[in-house]
Design a protein around this motif. Structure first.
Motif, short mmCIF file in Angstrom:
data_model
loop_
_atom_site.label_atom_id
_atom_site.label_comp_id
_atom_site.label_asym_id
_atom_site.label_seq_id
_atom_site.Cartn_x
_atom_site.Cartn_y
_atom_site.Cartn_z
N THR A 31 51.66 -2.45 129.17
CA THR A 31 50.35 -1.98 128.78
C THR A 31 49.31 -3.01 129.21
OG1 THR A 31 51.28 -0.85 126.89
CG2 THR A 31 48.92 -1.28 126.83
N ARG A 33 45.13 -3.62 129.36
CA ARG A 33 43.82 -3.14 128.93
C ARG A 33 42.81 -3.52 130.00
NH1 ARG A 33 42.27 -2.34 123.76
NH2 ARG A 33 40.43 -3.53 124.26
N GLN A 83 46.28 4.48 136.66
CA GLN A 83 45.48 4.11 135.50
C GLN A 83 44.33 3.20 135.88
OE1 GLN A 83 45.62 5.24 132.41
NE2 GLN A 83 44.25 3.81 131.39
N ASP A 120 44.82 4.16 122.48
CA ASP A 120 43.86 3.44 123.32
C ASP A 120 43.95 4.06 124.70
OD1 ASP A 120 42.35 1.79 124.90
OD2 ASP A 120 43.24 -0.08 124.18
N THR A 123 44.59 2.16 128.10
CA THR A 123 45.89 1.62 128.49
C THR A 123 46.73 2.75 129.07
OG1 THR A 123 47.00 2.08 126.38
CG2 THR A 123 45.86 -0.07 126.60
#
Length: 156
Positions: A31, A33, A83, A120, A123
């Motif tokens: 993950t 951020r 992502q 979230d 992520t």
């Protein structure tokens, strides 16, 4: 609140807590951020990373009992299973910069709700898990704008 996803867990459509304490947690994809990545860091989604994201979509889709084929088609059309942009920042939509991540989840409509539920969306895991939760609850309706793309994939 951070969600822990466990295979075989049942999901209440409006949970107080998304999932019970896990016996086995998902750790297939690290993950990251957006605020932990510096502007000079390049985090491109390589073929290997895209493959990991596809596997994570299948795994989380199974947990949420969401249709994996549809989810994979949507993610392919929305972000090519990415992502993050080449800049290292969370991938944002070209037409609407409030659309973020693998599933291009719109912050205007979903950021507050996703946070309230413990996701979230900035992520990889949070974006995918919230998308699977949405697919289970609302079907493909949140991705209606990209249906001309993913609708062709799901027909073949």
């Amino acid at each position: 609140m951070v969600n822990q996803l466990t295979a075989g867990s049942s999901i209440d459509p409006w949970p107080e807590t998304i999932l019970p304490e896990p016996e086995t947690t998902i750790s297939a994809v690290a993950t990251l951020r957006a605020d932990e990545v510096s502007p000079t860091t390049v985090v491109t989604e390589t073929d290997e990373r895209q493959s990991e994201i596809r596997e994570l979509i299948k795994l989380i889709g199974e947990i949420y009992d969401a249709p994996a084929d549809l989810a994979l088609a949507i993610a392919r059309c929305e972000s090519q299973y990415s992502q993050f942009a080449d800049s290292g920042r969370v991938l944002r939509g070209r037409k609407n910069p409030n659309d973020v991540g693998v599933f291009q989840i719109n912050e205007d409509y979903h950021l507050v709700a996703s946070k309230k539920l413990g996701f979230d969306i900035h992520t990889i895991e949070g974006n995918i898990a919230y998308a699977m939760w949405l697919l289970k609850r609302d079907g493909s309706k949140p991705w209606r704008a990209s249906q001309p793309c993913w609708g062709q994939i799901t027909k073949s």
